[in-house]
Design a protein around this motif. Structure first.
Motif, mmCIF file in Angstrom:
data_model
loop_
_atom_site.group_PDB
_atom_site.id
_atom_site.type_symbol
_atom_site.label_atom_id
_atom_site.label_comp_id
_atom_site.label_asym_id
_atom_site.label_seq_id
_atom_site.Cartn_x
_atom_site.Cartn_y
_atom_site.Cartn_z
ATOM 1 N N UNK B 189 48.743 29.661 50.128
ATOM 2 C CA UNK B 189 47.526 30.378 50.511
ATOM 3 C C UNK B 189 47.729 31.875 50.351
ATOM 4 N N UNK B 190 46.691 32.552 49.906
ATOM 5 C CA UNK B 190 46.810 34.003 49.736
ATOM 6 C C UNK B 190 45.464 34.692 49.947
ATOM 7 N N UNK B 191 45.481 35.819 50.646
ATOM 8 C CA UNK B 191 44.225 36.574 50.837
ATOM 9 C C UNK B 191 43.986 37.622 49.744
ATOM 10 N N UNK B 192 44.824 37.618 48.693
ATOM 11 C CA UNK B 192 44.726 38.670 47.678
ATOM 12 C C UNK B 192 43.539 38.400 46.739
ATOM 13 N N UNK B 193 42.454 39.035 47.000
ATOM 14 C CA UNK B 193 41.259 38.919 46.156
ATOM 15 C C UNK B 193 41.017 40.294 45.536
ATOM 16 N N UNK B 194 40.910 40.315 44.208
ATOM 17 C CA UNK B 194 40.800 41.601 43.520
ATOM 18 C C UNK B 194 39.578 41.654 42.608
ATOM 19 N N UNK B 195 39.385 42.814 42.016
ATOM 20 C CA UNK B 195 38.279 43.011 41.070
ATOM 21 C C UNK B 195 38.439 42.064 39.883
ATOM 22 N N UNK B 196 37.357 41.895 39.149
ATOM 23 C CA UNK B 196 37.460 41.179 37.885
ATOM 24 C C UNK B 196 38.268 42.032 36.904
ATOM 25 N N UNK B 197 38.806 41.376 35.856
ATOM 26 C CA UNK B 197 39.693 42.153 34.973
ATOM 27 C C UNK B 197 38.956 43.206 34.138
ATOM 28 N N UNK B 198 37.622 43.187 34.158
ATOM 29 C CA UNK B 198 36.885 44.263 33.474
ATOM 30 C C UNK B 198 36.545 45.403 34.433
ATOM 31 N N UNK B 199 37.091 45.336 35.652
ATOM 32 C CA UNK B 199 36.874 46.417 36.603
ATOM 33 C C UNK B 199 35.721 46.164 37.576
ATOM 34 N N UNK B 200 34.920 45.135 37.343
ATOM 35 C CA UNK B 200 33.819 44.794 38.259
ATOM 36 C C UNK B 200 34.400 44.478 39.640
ATOM 37 N N UNK B 201 33.992 45.286 40.623
ATOM 38 C CA UNK B 201 34.619 45.188 41.947
ATOM 39 C C UNK B 201 33.949 44.174 42.873
ATOM 40 N N UNK B 202 32.943 43.457 42.380
ATOM 41 C CA UNK B 202 32.163 42.590 43.278
ATOM 42 C C UNK B 202 33.006 41.573 44.079
ATOM 43 N N UNK B 203 34.084 41.001 43.509
ATOM 44 C CA UNK B 203 34.843 40.029 44.329
ATOM 45 C C UNK B 203 35.481 40.651 45.580
ATOM 46 N N UNK B 204 35.683 41.972 45.570
ATOM 47 C CA UNK B 204 36.384 42.603 46.702
ATOM 48 C C UNK B 204 35.612 42.484 48.027
ATOM 49 N N UNK B 205 34.274 42.328 47.909
ATOM 50 C CA UNK B 205 33.500 42.223 49.154
ATOM 51 C C UNK B 205 33.683 40.850 49.809
ATOM 52 N N UNK B 206 34.369 39.946 49.117
ATOM 53 C CA UNK B 206 34.613 38.600 49.676
ATOM 54 C C UNK B 206 35.884 38.556 50.526
#
Lengths: 88, 339
Positions: B189-206
């Motif tokens: 298990x890991x809480x490491x959620x990062x931006x998409x590889x094109x820089x789109x930061x939308x996953x970070x709000x999750x």
């Protein structure tokens, strides 16, 4: 009497410097081969005939055939016992 | 010799001899799911041709690679997947599959079992369908996954269940861990959620909220096996860069699949040339912890699991702070501080 020695289908392996790492994909165990075991393992890649392999090893190491055969038989027994090689 | 000792010796030798023993190949970016945290910006790339991948496998083998991971997108959308696995196995490579697990069936699992793959790795977000399916955006995906995991178990294929932890599934860790224990599946298990590889930061709000991060970390630190550092890992930002790399669907080569810093292309150059001569890769590998902009002297340096790829995504600078890793280190440090 079997005379060919083979890698079984369930193993993976890699040669790194002076070592061979053998992976048993059934048990997920990893084995390390060095020295003459390593040379024996590499020769199987090109020739499955056990006697041919012994001859090559004996020549390479300048050791009497019967002595080399005894050594390699012991190594082979251990490898076969661990399911890392099979007779055919 | 103990298994852990042989494993450490293997990676130490790989490092000392500059041998890449592990490679990740992205077979395509096409996927049947749309997981909301996914790092891929699109799902259209069909990947390299079968012949190109086969010739790559030969090159990789000659270079010393034994651990081969196929990832996607969803790898089971490639019709030649089994042909590629068979080819890799014929040259004695270990094959690790990363899949969402929804496209398996009895025949495919039986074939995988006969090919002796090393591990089938998949993702489960929760054992509650409403949570899992809301993340994958596919109703019924958890039920299908669980059914297919039972097929893998029946055929004695080793399974690893990875659980990315977000705010929506932060309370599901115990239940997924229990499910894995009951079925003898490896769990990570890991809480490491990062931006998409094109820089789109939308996953970070999750990401897990700061307030919940402490309990989540305590829980996963108890569950995940923390590994000792290998000989070369104490001075460099990421030890894996010295024995592994990643190739994407276009044939572009990266230090890792979560490190969007192109170091070459297998369409233009041999893998051996890229590994041994790419100036960009040599630069990445030359970076020491002391070269980093913010880490030396940071009070959380020892606890921080900074990822250079994630730092790059975060701030477009490979030497910068991985701010999320830092905040995790800060919480971890508070978790284990006695005073």
């Amino acid at each position: 009497m079997y005379n060919n020695i083979l890698y079984p289908q369930h193993i993976s392996w890699n040669s790194l410097k002076d070592s061979i790492f053998v992976f048993d994909e059934i048990t997920n165990k990893m084995y390390l081969l060095k020295g003459v075991s390593r040379e024996f393992w590499m020769l199987i890649l090109h020739n499955n005939d056990f006697d041919d392999i012994i001859k090559t090893l004996a020549e390479n190491k300048n050791i009497e055939y019967s002595v080399m055969r005894n050594d390699i038989l012991q190594i082979t027994k251990r490898l076969v016992k661990n399911n890392l090689l099979i007779w055919s | 010799m103990k298994q852990e000792m042989i494993t450490d010796y293997f990676y130490d030798l790989a490092f000392l001899n500059n041998t890449p023993v592990s490679v990740i190949i992205e077979l395509s970016t096409k996927c049947n799911l749309r997981c909301e945290h996914c790092y891929l910006p699109d799902y259209k790339n069909r990947g390299m041709t079968t012949d190109k991948i086969k010739s790559l496998l030969i090159e990789l083998r000659q270079l010393g690679v034994v651990n081969l991971s196929f990832t996607g997108g969803e790898i089971l959308l490639r019709e030649d997947l089994f042909e590629l696995i068979e080819y890799a196995r014929s040259i004695y490579m270990r094959v690790f599959l990363l899949s969402n697990g929804t496209l398996l069936d009895e025949i495919k699992v039986e074939r995988l079992s006969r090919l002796y793959i090393s591990e089938f790795s998949t993702t489960m977000f929760s054992v509650q369908p409403e949570i899992h399916d809301s993340i994958t955006k596919a109703q019924g995906s958890l039920d299908i996954l669980k059914k297919n995991l039972q097929l893998l178990k029946k055929h004695n294929i080793r399974v690893q269940v990875k659980m990315p932890i977000m705010q929506t599934n932060a309370l599901c860790i115990d239940a997924v861990r229990d499910y894995c224990e009951q079925n003898d599946f490896k769990f990570f298990a890991s809480p490491m959620i990062y931006s998409k590889i094109n820089g789109d930061e939308s996953p970070k709000c999750l990401r897990v909220n700061r307030d919940n991060l402490g309990p989540v970390l305590k829980k996963i630190d108890d569950l995940n096996n923390r590994k000792n550092k290998l000989i070369h890992e104490s001075d460099v930002p990421c030890g894996a860069l010295f024995y592994s790399f990643s190739i994407d669907s276009n044939g572009d080569v990266f230090p890792c699949n979560s490190f969007p810093y192109k170091v070459g292309s297998v369409m233009e150059n041999s893998v051996s040339n890229i590994w041994n001569k790419s100036e960009s890769l040599q630069y990445i590998k030359s970076i020491k912890k002391t070269d980093l902009n913010h880490c030396p002297g940071c009070q959380y340096e020892d606890q921080c699991e900074r990822c250079p790829g994630m730092a790059l995504l975060d701030s477009e600078n490979v030497l910068a702070c991985d701010t999320f890793a830092k905040s995790i280190a800060e919480v971890r440090s508070k978790n284990y501080c006695l005073n």
